[in-house]
Design a protein around this motif. Structure first.
Motif, PDB file in Angstrom:
ATOM      1  N   THR A 416      -4.207   4.711 -41.169  1.00 16.79           N
ATOM      2  CA  THR A 416      -2.754   4.874 -41.232  1.00 16.79           C
ATOM      3  C   THR A 416      -2.379   6.354 -41.161  1.00 16.79           C
ATOM      4  O   THR A 416      -2.940   7.176 -41.894  1.00 16.79           O
ATOM      5  CB  THR A 416      -2.200   4.266 -42.534  1.00 16.79           C
ATOM      6  OG1 THR A 416      -2.574   2.884 -42.594  1.00 16.79           O
ATOM      7  CG2 THR A 416      -0.686   4.393 -42.595  1.00 16.79           C
ATOM      8  N   PRO A 418      -0.781   9.780 -41.841  1.00  9.31           N
ATOM      9  CA  PRO A 418      -0.184  10.318 -43.068  1.00  9.31           C
ATOM     10  C   PRO A 418       1.240  10.817 -42.877  1.00  9.31           C
ATOM     11  O   PRO A 418       1.937  11.094 -43.848  1.00  9.31           O
ATOM     12  CB  PRO A 418      -1.131  11.470 -43.427  1.00  9.31           C
ATOM     13  CG  PRO A 418      -1.718  11.896 -42.121  1.00  9.31           C
ATOM     14  CD  PRO A 418      -1.855  10.639 -41.312  1.00  9.31           C
ATOM     15  N   CYS A 420       3.682   9.385 -40.251  1.00 10.27           N
ATOM     16  CA  CYS A 420       4.667   8.364 -39.877  1.00 10.27           C
ATOM     17  C   CYS A 420       4.255   6.955 -40.291  1.00 10.27           C
ATOM     18  O   CYS A 420       4.962   5.992 -40.001  1.00 10.27           O
ATOM     19  CB  CYS A 420       4.926   8.399 -38.369  1.00 10.27           C
ATOM     20  SG  CYS A 420       3.543   7.804 -37.370  1.00 10.27           S
ATOM     21  N   SER A 421       3.081   6.819 -40.919  1.00 11.53           N
ATOM     22  CA  SER A 421       2.568   5.537 -41.424  1.00 11.53           C
ATOM     23  C   SER A 421       2.217   4.546 -40.315  1.00 11.53           C
ATOM     24  O   SER A 421       2.128   3.340 -40.566  1.00 11.53           O
ATOM     25  CB  SER A 421       3.579   4.894 -42.391  1.00 11.53           C
ATOM     26  OG  SER A 421       3.779   5.732 -43.518  1.00 11.53           O
ATOM     27  N   GLU A 423      -0.140   2.390 -38.297  1.00  7.00           N
ATOM     28  CA  GLU A 423      -1.361   1.811 -38.862  1.00  7.00           C
ATOM     29  C   GLU A 423      -2.580   1.898 -37.947  1.00  7.00           C
ATOM     30  O   GLU A 423      -3.687   1.563 -38.373  1.00  7.00           O
ATOM     31  CB  GLU A 423      -1.107   0.348 -39.247  1.00  7.00           C
ATOM     32  CG  GLU A 423      -0.115   0.202 -40.400  1.00  7.00           C
ATOM     33  CD  GLU A 423       0.088  -1.250 -40.812  1.00  7.00           C
ATOM     34  OE1 GLU A 423      -0.466  -2.131 -40.112  1.00  7.00           O
ATOM     35  OE2 GLU A 423       0.778  -1.489 -41.822  1.00  7.00           O
ATOM     36  N   LYS A 443      -4.988   7.643 -44.011  1.00  7.49           N
ATOM     37  CA  LYS A 443      -4.950   6.708 -45.124  1.00  7.49           C
ATOM     38  C   LYS A 443      -5.675   5.428 -44.697  1.00  7.49           C
ATOM     39  O   LYS A 443      -5.580   4.995 -43.553  1.00  7.49           O
ATOM     40  CB  LYS A 443      -3.503   6.388 -45.498  1.00  7.49           C
ATOM     41  CG  LYS A 443      -2.690   7.606 -45.957  1.00  7.49           C
ATOM     42  CD  LYS A 443      -1.241   7.217 -46.213  1.00  7.49           C
ATOM     43  CE  LYS A 443      -0.419   8.426 -46.632  1.00  7.49           C
ATOM     44  NZ  LYS A 443       1.016   8.072 -46.828  1.00  7.49           N
TER      45      LYS A 443
END
Length: 545
Positions: A416, A418, A420-421, A423, A443
């Motif tokens: 993911t 860090p 804009c998230s 995936e 992430k």
């Protein structure tokens, strides 16, 4: 025009003695940026751009001897050189002006000035374009197209519409925002001086001689701002003059026999003095796959067409390509097939070469990156960077898959983003927001080979000190973006990197398959593929020559 920046001192700006909206905008841009440039008037038949077969004005002769002959590029150059950045919105406005607004305005001007039609009767051809500007200004709520101060987009669009609209009194009340913008632009000193210099109180009549020299414009499509495909309309075709038809008939009657004889290619193709020498390189395809039609179209076809064109012009042309063979992907492919990376490269290099030959792609040489020349040149560039203190050493925290028992290259980790998230971000860059990422910043990282969660381990690596090059790079970009043919997307991404500040970039990796790093303490590492692979263009050419 006068100014203080020494970089403008040797420049000459050639404008037409007949005047034109293109000359109007470059004069205003030069004055706006305080460019110290010698303005020279040139006749409509004077060829001030030596490499063009037809006269082209305006033209800006740089102190380097290079010549810019696109009015919008000249305007961009002035703004970039005086420190004004160009954002994505500005680039879009310039492209729209050239492809949509300018043809509509020229058509209206020709009908009004040459054919004598009333102004209110010809404004219909520009209504959609003018509405587009008016609505854009209203939505933004700012006095100018891209913000609170005038930009190169404002100057370029003003130069296009001024000869037709002048003070805007011909505009109806529905265009009040556009009229307000036009009046603000007319009040700028740079615009007033450009009008005084070029039109000399003649108004639109000052462009009559220029418009009479131009071919009749095509009738402008009503759907100017739509990207939807339109049905072909015979009425929109440009009417050819009798002279053009006669010339075409004469050339056709002579046939191919009258064309210059194309020189036969004789190898080796090496640079020749007093000739135009062209080196063409296709993007290097990665070795571990079988190329398909999409690869042909996206990777080599355009370069092949251009190479054929250059040869027809009898330019001394060398067209090379080759397989990009180093990196983790090759190691992984070798593991899958139960063989060595070198065997994989040998197998697929031959497959690539055979397929390109079957398609008739006319490479002069198809090489590869796993060669002695690649190692020699890459290591030589590395030593030059080292000697000039452009390298840094730092300890890097990397992701290691304990299940696979190896450090994971960026392409084999995803997680993911860090920022804009997103995936499915890669470990080096997010495809959604475009930001660069360190693998350990991801992430929920996963090994793409076994889906296990990797752990963080430390390793010492070498970095290219990009911040040390930032000032020099930004200066070069200012000239290249103005003079070159960069896409809007490339301009936007490049400018965002510069705006955010360049960071040191790692050039080594804990891998086995690659160009060895020739420095004590790092001999167990290889060069990172982003550093190594572009050198393939040099080494493949060197292998041929």
């Amino acid at each position: 025009n006068t100014g203080t920046d020494s970089q403008f001192r040797a420049m000459k700006l050639f404008v037409s003695t007949l005047g034109s909206s293109h000359c109007l905008k470059v004069l205003a841009a030069g004055e706006r940026c305080n460019a110290q440039v010698q303005v020279c008037r040139a006749g409509p038949e004077e060829r001030v751009v030596p490499f063009l077969t037809q006269p082209r004005l305006p033209a800006l002769q740089l102190d380097s001897g290079n010549v810019l002959f696109s009015a919008n590029s000249i305007c961009q150059y002035f703004f970039l050189s005086c420190g004004t950045d160009l954002d994505f919105s500005t680039s879009q406005w310039l492209e729209w002006e050239a492809t949509e607004l300018q043809p509509a305005v020229v058509s209206a001007l020709h009908a009004h000035v040459i054919q004598g039609k009333k102004l209110e009767d010809v404004l219909g051809t520009t209504k959609k374009a003018l509405t587009y500007i008016d609505q854009a200004l209203s939505r933004r709520g700012a006095p100018y197209l891209t913000g609170d101060t005038e930009s190169v987009a404002d100057v370029v669009l003003w130069g296009a519409v001024y000869p037709l609209l002048v003070d805007g009194s011909c505009l109806s009340e529905e265009f009040r925002t556009l009229k307000s913008w036009l009046q603000k632009m007319n009040e700028l000193e740079c615009c007033r001086k450009a009008v005084d210099y070029l039109l000399k109180d003649q108004g639109v009549a000052g462009l009559k001689a220029y418009l009479q020299k131009q071919p009749p414009p095509a009738v402008t499509s009503e759907n100017l701002t739509s990207n939807e495909p339109q049905e072909a309309d015979p009425a929109t075709e440009r009417v050819l003059s009798e002279e053009e038809i006669a010339t075409a008939a004469e050339v056709w009657a002579k046939g191919l026999a009258a064309c210059p004889r194309v020189n036969q290619r004789q190898h080796p193709i090496l640079p020749k003095d007093n000739e135009k020498n062209i080196l063409i390189t296709s993007a290097l395809p990665y070795v571990n796959n079988v190329p398909h039609l999409g690869n042909i179209i996206g990777c080599v076809l355009s370069a092949d067409v251009f190479a054929r064109y250059c040869r027809l012009r009898n330019w001394n042309t060398l067209f090379v390509c080759g397989t990009d063979e180093y990196g983790t992907a090759t190691e992984t492919k070798a593991m899958e097939e139960g063989t060595t990376p070198q065997a994989i490269c040998d197998k697929y290099n031959a497959v690539h070469a055979q397929i390109y030959q079957w398609f008739g792609i006319a490479f002069d040489f198809f090489g590869r990156t796993t060669t002695l020349h690649q190692t020699t040149i890459a290591q030589d560039i590395f030593h030059r960077l080292l000697e000039r203190d452009f390298l840094l050493t730092d300890t890097v925290e990397q992701l290691r898959c304990e299940k696979c028992q190896k450090f994971l290259a960026d392409r084999f980790v995803e997680g993911t983003c860090p920022f804009c998230s997103y995936e499915e971000a890669r470990a080096d860059q997010c495809d959604k927001c475009g930001k660069l990422i360190n693998a350990v910043e991801l992430k929920k990282p996963q090994c793409k080979m076994c889906k296990a969660s990797p752990v963080i381990r430390s390793s010492k690596h070498l970095f290219l000190d990009l911040p040390k090059l930032e000032e020099r790079l930004e200066k070069w970009l200012g000239q290249s973006l103005a003079a070159g043919d960069w896409t809007s997307n490339a301009r936007f991404i490049t400018r965002s990197w510069i705006r955010d500040g360049l960071k040191p970039r790692c050039i080594t990796r804990d891998l086995k398959w690659g160009t060895p790093v020739p420095l004590e303490g790092f001999t167990d590492k290889v060069f990172y593929v982003w550093f190594d692979a572009p050198i393939g263009y040099l080494s493949i050419t060197a292998n041929y020559t």
